[in-house]
Every structure is written in structure tokens, then in C-alpha cells.
Motif scaffolding. Structure first.
Motif, mmCIF file in Angstrom:
data_model
loop_
_atom_site.group_PDB
_atom_site.id
_atom_site.type_symbol
_atom_site.label_atom_id
_atom_site.label_comp_id
_atom_site.label_asym_id
_atom_site.label_seq_id
_atom_site.Cartn_x
_atom_site.Cartn_y
_atom_site.Cartn_z
ATOM 1 N N VAL A 32 0.861 -1.181 0.000
ATOM 2 C CA VAL A 32 0.000 0.000 0.000
ATOM 3 C C VAL A 32 0.897 1.230 0.000
ATOM 4 N N PRO A 33 0.422 2.327 -0.579
ATOM 5 C CA PRO A 33 1.257 3.531 -0.631
ATOM 6 C C PRO A 33 1.477 4.137 0.764
ATOM 7 N N PRO A 34 2.583 4.842 0.941
ATOM 8 C CA PRO A 34 2.812 5.525 2.221
ATOM 9 C C PRO A 34 1.658 6.489 2.502
ATOM 10 N N GLY A 35 1.270 6.590 3.757
ATOM 11 C CA GLY A 35 0.181 7.484 4.144
ATOM 12 C C GLY A 35 -1.192 6.836 4.109
ATOM 13 N N ALA A 36 -1.250 5.539 3.818
ATOM 14 C CA ALA A 36 -2.543 4.849 3.773
ATOM 15 C C ALA A 36 -3.145 4.781 5.176
ATOM 16 N N GLN A 37 -4.486 4.753 5.241
ATOM 17 C CA GLN A 37 -5.206 4.690 6.513
ATOM 18 C C GLN A 37 -6.095 3.460 6.551
ATOM 19 N N LEU A 38 -6.258 2.905 7.743
ATOM 20 C CA LEU A 38 -7.136 1.764 7.961
ATOM 21 C C LEU A 38 -8.185 2.157 8.983
ATOM 22 N N GLU A 39 -9.455 2.105 8.579
ATOM 23 C CA GLU A 39 -10.562 2.419 9.477
ATOM 24 C C GLU A 39 -11.268 1.113 9.817
ATOM 25 N N VAL A 40 -11.371 0.819 11.120
ATOM 26 C CA VAL A 40 -11.996 -0.416 11.590
ATOM 27 C C VAL A 40 -13.151 -0.022 12.511
ATOM 28 N N GLN A 41 -14.343 -0.602 12.278
ATOM 29 C CA GLN A 41 -15.515 -0.249 13.070
ATOM 30 C C GLN A 41 -16.198 -1.485 13.638
ATOM 31 N N LEU A 42 -16.735 -1.331 14.840
ATOM 32 C CA LEU A 42 -17.587 -2.324 15.475
ATOM 33 C C LEU A 42 -19.015 -1.833 15.300
ATOM 34 N N ASP A 45 -1.020 6.002 8.453
ATOM 35 C CA ASP A 45 0.316 5.652 7.960
ATOM 36 C C ASP A 45 0.673 4.230 8.397
ATOM 37 N N ILE A 46 -0.123 3.282 7.947
ATOM 38 C CA ILE A 46 -0.124 1.920 8.484
ATOM 39 C C ILE A 46 1.001 1.009 8.020
ATOM 40 N N GLY A 47 1.677 1.342 6.951
ATOM 41 C CA GLY A 47 2.729 0.445 6.475
ATOM 42 C C GLY A 47 2.141 -0.778 5.796
ATOM 43 N N GLN A 48 2.773 -1.924 6.003
ATOM 44 C CA GLN A 48 2.359 -3.148 5.315
ATOM 45 C C GLN A 48 1.705 -4.136 6.284
ATOM 46 N N PRO A 49 0.850 -5.044 5.758
ATOM 47 C CA PRO A 49 0.132 -5.983 6.632
ATOM 48 C C PRO A 49 1.084 -7.008 7.246
ATOM 49 N N PRO A 50 0.607 -7.660 8.304
ATOM 50 C CA PRO A 50 -0.718 -7.598 8.924
ATOM 51 C C PRO A 50 -0.854 -6.363 9.807
ATOM 52 N N TYR A 51 -2.128 -5.945 10.026
ATOM 53 C CA TYR A 51 -2.439 -4.770 10.819
ATOM 54 C C TYR A 51 -3.195 -5.182 12.086
ATOM 55 N N PRO A 52 -2.554 -5.137 13.246
ATOM 56 C CA PRO A 52 -3.281 -5.438 14.484
ATOM 57 C C PRO A 52 -4.185 -4.251 14.846
ATOM 58 N N PHE A 53 -5.352 -4.540 15.436
ATOM 59 C CA PHE A 53 -6.258 -3.472 15.855
ATOM 60 C C PHE A 53 -6.923 -3.850 17.172
ATOM 61 N N GLU A 54 -7.430 -2.838 17.858
ATOM 62 C CA GLU A 54 -8.178 -3.035 19.095
ATOM 63 C C GLU A 54 -9.224 -1.931 19.175
#
Length: 194
Positions: free
Chosen positions: A43-53, A73-82
Motif C-alpha cells: 500500500v502507498p505511504p500514508g494509507a489509513q485503515l478504518e476499523v468499526q464495530l 500511515d499503516i505500512g504493510q500488513p498484517p495490521y493489528p487493531f483493538e
């Protein structure tokens, strides 16, 4: 005496107002997990990941957001979330899911394409999510992508026939003109040697 009554009235009113105030309690529980995607691309630099419950219990109404998190600015996967939420928001008979979307400069790149149920009805509070790429380039086998130099679409069964001066389906031309429905007969007819 009047002053004392006024003080008592003000104190009583203050206590009643304080009791009526609703305060939001702090989150007491979490849903966590890891998000990835199958494509082997960065993914390109500056990408965002939005996670919703979300509470998706009511089919006739939009889902209700219970909580969420945006990772920048998430970088590369995997993406941990809480995702933190208040336990009192959860109704045991309702259905809750986690959904995610990965964007770059407002453009959607990846999204969840299935439900990832959590919390109630025996579902866990930890989930592994696989995102689906959005707007992937069309596959090379798309009909029409295999036109020859005359514009005949091979995947649709068309071939160039010089004698007819157009793209034709060999089996249809064989039936119409009365020659054998073979590749050799088609070539012979279209080249004018038949």
C-alpha cells in the motif's frame, strides 16, 4: 429561616440535577484482531485503515456504530487493531460485526466483503479479517480483450475471413455456405482456394 430554606432548596435542586446527569462511562471491553489482504502488493505511504464495530441487528435500519479506530500511515500488513467499547452497549440478542476499509488520500483500496461477527451469539472477541481489493484491474481473459489485428474477438469465436471481408464465426459460415465445419475447410474458403 428563609435564608436557610433557600439554601436547602438550592442544595436539593443541585443534588437532583447531579443525579439526573448522564455520564458516559469509560470503555470496559475490547474487540481485537488482525487485518490482512491476499494480494502481494504494497500500500502507498500514508494509507489509513478504518476499523468499526457495528450493531447490524436491524435489517430495516442503518447499522449503529458501537466503536472504532483509525490507524494512520499503516505500512504493510498484517495490521493489528483493538476497538474499545462499553459493555452496557451490548445487547445479547443483537448481532455485532467488525468491518474495515483501507484508503489512501480518500481513495478506497481494500474493504471487507463479508461479515465478521463478534461478541454475541457465541462469536469471539478476537477476529482475523481478510480485506478484498477494490477496483482491481480487469483480468486479461476479459471477453473483448483478445481482439486480433482485424478487430475479431477470438474469445467470442470470431475469426477474419478475407473472402467475406469481415469477422465471422467459422461454424456459422460453414453452415451458411455449405462447406465442412473444420478449420482446414474454413481457411480454404476464406483464402479463396475452395
Amino acid at each position: 429561616m428563609v435564608k436557610r430554606l433557600k439554601k436547602m432548596a438550592v442544595a436539593s435542586l443541585t443534588l437532583m440535577l447531579a443525579a439526573c446527569q448522564t455520564t458516559k462511562s469509560e470503555p470496559t471491553a475490547t474487540v481485537r484482531g488482525e487485518i490482512t489482504y491476499r494480494e502481494r502488493i504494497a500500500v502507498p505511504p500514508g494509507a489509513q485503515l478504518e476499523v468499526q464495530l457495528l450493531d447490524v441487528s436491524r435489517a430495516d435500519a442503518p447499522s449503529e456504530t458501537i466503536g472504532g479506530v483509525t490507524l494512520s500511515d499503516i505500512g504493510q500488513p498484517p495490521y493489528p487493531f483493538e476497538i474499545a467499547y462499553r459493555s452496557e452497549q451490548i445487547i445479547e440478542s443483537h448481532t455485532y460485526v467488525v468491518q474495515a476499509r483501507l484508503t489512501h488520500q480518500g481513495r478506497l483500496l481494500f474493504i471487507t466483503d463479508q461479515a465478521y461477527p463478534v461478541i454475541t451469539r457465541g462469536h469471539p472477541t478476537e477476529v482475523q479479517i481478510v480485506l478484498k481489493r477494490v477496483g482491481a484491474p480487469p483480468a486479461a481473459s476479459t471477453p473483448g480483450a483478445d481482439r486480433d489485428e482485424h478487430g475479431c474477438i477470438r474469445s467470442a469465436g470470431y475469426s477474419w475471413c478475407a473472402k467475406e471481408g469481415k469477422c465471422v464465426r467459422p461454424w456459422e459460415l460453414a453452415k451458411e455456405k455449405g462447406f465442412a465445419s473444420t478449420e482446414e475447410a474454413f481457411r480454404a474458403y476464406c483464402s479463396g482456394t475452395q
